[in-house]
Motif scaffolding. Structure first.
Motif, PDB file in Angstrom:
ATOM      1  N   HIS A 189       0.807  -1.229   0.000  1.00 45.13           N
ATOM      2  CA  HIS A 189       0.000   0.000   0.000  1.00 45.13           C
ATOM      3  C   HIS A 189       0.841   1.281   0.000  1.00 45.13           C
ATOM      4  N   LYS A 190       2.143   1.157  -0.202  1.00 48.58           N
ATOM      5  CA  LYS A 190       3.013   2.345  -0.237  1.00 48.58           C
ATOM      6  C   LYS A 190       3.094   2.885  -1.662  1.00 48.58           C
ATOM      7  N   THR A 191       3.247   4.215  -1.777  1.00 46.26           N
ATOM      8  CA  THR A 191       3.544   4.810  -3.075  1.00 46.26           C
ATOM      9  C   THR A 191       5.012   4.524  -3.394  1.00 46.26           C
ATOM     10  N   MET A 192       5.422   4.795  -4.608  1.00 46.70           N
ATOM     11  CA  MET A 192       6.816   4.525  -4.970  1.00 46.70           C
ATOM     12  C   MET A 192       7.783   5.414  -4.182  1.00 46.70           C
ATOM     13  N   ALA A 193       7.386   6.646  -3.924  1.00 46.81           N
ATOM     14  CA  ALA A 193       8.246   7.538  -3.132  1.00 46.81           C
ATOM     15  C   ALA A 193       8.404   6.993  -1.717  1.00 46.81           C
ATOM     16  N   GLN A 194       7.303   6.524  -1.131  1.00 52.80           N
ATOM     17  CA  GLN A 194       7.356   5.945   0.218  1.00 52.80           C
ATOM     18  C   GLN A 194       8.140   4.638   0.215  1.00 52.80           C
ATOM     19  N   ALA A 195       7.992   3.876  -0.877  1.00 51.85           N
ATOM     20  CA  ALA A 195       8.648   2.571  -0.958  1.00 51.85           C
ATOM     21  C   ALA A 195      10.165   2.694  -0.874  1.00 51.85           C
ATOM     22  N   SER A 196      10.709   3.725  -1.507  1.00 48.68           N
ATOM     23  CA  SER A 196      12.162   3.921  -1.485  1.00 48.68           C
ATOM     24  C   SER A 196      12.668   4.075  -0.051  1.00 48.68           C
ATOM     25  N   THR A 197      11.979   4.913   0.730  1.00 51.92           N
ATOM     26  CA  THR A 197      12.372   5.133   2.127  1.00 51.92           C
ATOM     27  C   THR A 197      12.211   3.857   2.941  1.00 51.92           C
ATOM     28  N   CYS A 198      11.098   3.164   2.750  1.00 56.60           N
ATOM     29  CA  CYS A 198      10.825   1.946   3.515  1.00 56.60           C
ATOM     30  C   CYS A 198      11.853   0.856   3.221  1.00 56.60           C
ATOM     31  N   LEU A 199      12.246   0.727   1.950  1.00 50.41           N
ATOM     32  CA  LEU A 199      13.248  -0.283   1.588  1.00 50.41           C
ATOM     33  C   LEU A 199      14.604   0.040   2.206  1.00 50.41           C
ATOM     34  N   ALA A 200      14.967   1.323   2.214  1.00 44.03           N
ATOM     35  CA  ALA A 200      16.238   1.729   2.818  1.00 44.03           C
ATOM     36  C   ALA A 200      16.241   1.432   4.314  1.00 44.03           C
ATOM     37  N   GLU A 201      15.123   1.722   4.982  1.00 45.53           N
ATOM     38  CA  GLU A 201      15.021   1.440   6.418  1.00 45.53           C
ATOM     39  C   GLU A 201      15.054  -0.060   6.685  1.00 45.53           C
ATOM     40  N   LEU A 202      14.393  -0.834   5.828  1.00 39.18           N
ATOM     41  CA  LEU A 202      14.376  -2.292   5.991  1.00 39.18           C
ATOM     42  C   LEU A 202      15.779  -2.872   5.869  1.00 39.18           C
ATOM     43  N   ALA A 203      16.555  -2.361   4.921  1.00 37.51           N
ATOM     44  CA  ALA A 203      17.921  -2.866   4.724  1.00 37.51           C
ATOM     45  C   ALA A 203      18.793  -2.596   5.950  1.00 37.51           C
ATOM     46  N   LEU A 204      18.521  -1.507   6.660  1.00 38.44           N
ATOM     47  CA  LEU A 204      19.321  -1.149   7.838  1.00 38.44           C
ATOM     48  C   LEU A 204      18.886  -1.883   9.099  1.00 38.44           C
ATOM     49  N   SER A 205      17.615  -2.306   9.142  1.00 37.83           N
ATOM     50  CA  SER A 205      17.080  -2.868  10.394  1.00 37.83           C
ATOM     51  C   SER A 205      16.837  -4.371  10.344  1.00 37.83           C
ATOM     52  N   SER A 206      17.203  -5.029   9.255  1.00 39.39           N
ATOM     53  CA  SER A 206      16.902  -6.456   9.136  1.00 39.39           C
ATOM     54  C   SER A 206      17.812  -7.305  10.025  1.00 39.39           C
ATOM     55  N   PRO A 207      17.345  -8.507  10.450  1.00 41.96           N
ATOM     56  CA  PRO A 207      18.148  -9.409  11.302  1.00 41.96           C
ATOM     57  C   PRO A 207      19.462  -9.786  10.618  1.00 41.96           C
ATOM     58  N   PRO A 208      20.493 -10.057  11.413  1.00 42.23           N
ATOM     59  CA  PRO A 208      21.823 -10.353  10.843  1.00 42.23           C
ATOM     60  C   PRO A 208      21.817 -11.481   9.808  1.00 42.23           C
ATOM     61  N   ASP A 209      21.035 -12.545  10.068  1.00 40.67           N
ATOM     62  CA  ASP A 209      21.065 -13.677   9.136  1.00 40.67           C
ATOM     63  C   ASP A 209      20.363 -13.366   7.805  1.00 40.67           C
ATOM     64  N   MET A 210      19.610 -12.259   7.771  1.00 40.95           N
ATOM     65  CA  MET A 210      18.899 -11.884   6.544  1.00 40.95           C
ATOM     66  C   MET A 210      19.470 -10.621   5.900  1.00 40.95           C
ATOM     67  N   ALA A 211      20.383  -9.956   6.600  1.00 47.16           N
ATOM     68  CA  ALA A 211      20.820  -8.615   6.195  1.00 47.16           C
ATOM     69  C   ALA A 211      21.339  -8.566   4.762  1.00 47.16           C
TER      70      ALA A 211
END
Length: 343
Positions: A189-211
């Motif tokens: 349900h995110k717009t493309m502009a929102q998606a960029s920010t969310c993906l960047a945050e996800l990459a920084l906060s993901s568990p070590p085994d998935m990072a």
């Protein structure tokens, strides 16, 4: 008296244009009197034609020939086109039944542009909705091999984009499912502009085994989809123009080349009128010199609730049937918006 004279000359101009569109032959005063109820003498018609010629609305190609409309004449005609030729009931039914048979967004758009080319006998083009106008509906993750993934991003307007991701390490089946869940939690349900920010945050906060897997997937999505939404066009009917080769003074090849250069056509779609309105560019009103021998009719499609999704239109000779073409472009756009809005 001047008003009566101006109205009569406008009627004469419309009659000349109507005859030229129908026959593509220079129009003489005798033919005008025979075909149209102008209720004036042949001398008055000849005088009106001389005035219209002096004002640049019509021209005489040869001393002994009739008159043909100029671009200025076509523009005056289009600007005073209050009545657009209505579609027949069979035409409306054909549009609806053909478009409703589309199985997905791409199929609906392909059918639309093929239909528009058939209805107008011109080259037709439609713009695939850009990702800028979309929200993410779902992101599918498929393991193609232990170190290669396929990401499938599906938007709310039915657009589907696929990207391959090469991983640095092997990914386990359970990790594939976790990655899918993480991406969908971040993107749904995110717009493309929102998606960029969310993906960047996800990459920084993901568990070590998935990072490392998340970083690769997020980077691919951001670089190829989110930050560089591609504009794509679907075209049909360019072969219709080959029947009209003599009507393109600069050469048909230039027109075909312009249509094949997506950048040229995308410029036409960059300045669309509001939903429900139609734009007509005649001859040299077209910015690109390759289209100076054509007329281009464009409109936006979409819905009043969600706004325009893209543009569609036709390219043809300057003597095209403007009333009929405007009607058909409008109708196809309206039905495309309706079908996509109901999905």
């Amino acid at each position: 008296m001047a008003g009566t004279t101006d109205k009569r000359r406008a009627d004469v101009l419309r009659a000349i244009i109507a005859d030229y569109i129908a026959e593509q032959e220079p129009v003489g005063s005798k033919a005008l009197l025979e075909r149209h109820k102008l209720n004036v003498s042949s001398a008055t018609i000849r005088n009106d034609m001389a005035v219209l010629e002096s004002e640049g609305f019509i021209t005489q190609e040869h001393a002994s020939s009739g008159r043909v409309p100029t671009e200025k004449g076509y523009r005056a005609f289009v600007d005073t086109l209050h009545e657009v030729k209505p579609l027949s009931s069979p035409e409306r039914r054909a549009i609806v039944s053909f478009l409703e048979g589309g199985v997905d967004l791409e199929d609906v758009l392909r059918r639309s542009v093929q239909l528009l080319a058939q209805l107008t006998h011109q080259a037709a083009v439609i713009q695939v909705p850009t990702l800028k106008t979309s929200r993410v509906r779902h992101c599918e993750v498929v393991a193609l091999s232990p170190i290669r993934l396929l990401l499938v991003l599906i938007t709310d307007n039915g657009r589907v984009d696929q990207r391959n991701v090469e991983l640095d390490d092997v990914i386990e089946p359970g990790q594939v499912q976790r990655l899918k869940e993480m991406l969908n939690n971040a993107l749904a349900h995110k717009t493309m502009a929102q998606a960029s920010t969310c993906l960047a945050e996800l990459a920084l906060s993901s568990p070590p085994d998935m990072a490392h897997h998340v970083l690769k997937a997020a980077t691919t999505l951001i670089e190829t989809l989110v930050e560089q939404p591609s504009d794509r066009l679907i075209m049909a009917g360019a072969s219709n123009l080959t029947r009209l080769a003599r009507d393109f003074p600069a050469g048909l090849a230039e027109v075909i080349d312009a249509l094949e250069e997506q950048v040229v056509v995308l410029k036409l779609m960059a300045d669309l009128p509001e939903l429900g309105n139609v734009s007509v560019l005649i001859g040299e009103e077209n910015e690109d010199a390759q289209l100076h021998s054509t007329s281009v009719v464009t409109t936006a499609y979409g819905s009043l609730d969600d706004g325009p999704l893209g543009g569609l239109g036709v390219v043809g000779p300057t003597y095209m049937d403007y009333s009929g073409t405007i009607s058909k472009v409008s109708a196809v756009a309206r039905y495309v918006g309706r079908i996509l809005g109901s999905e």
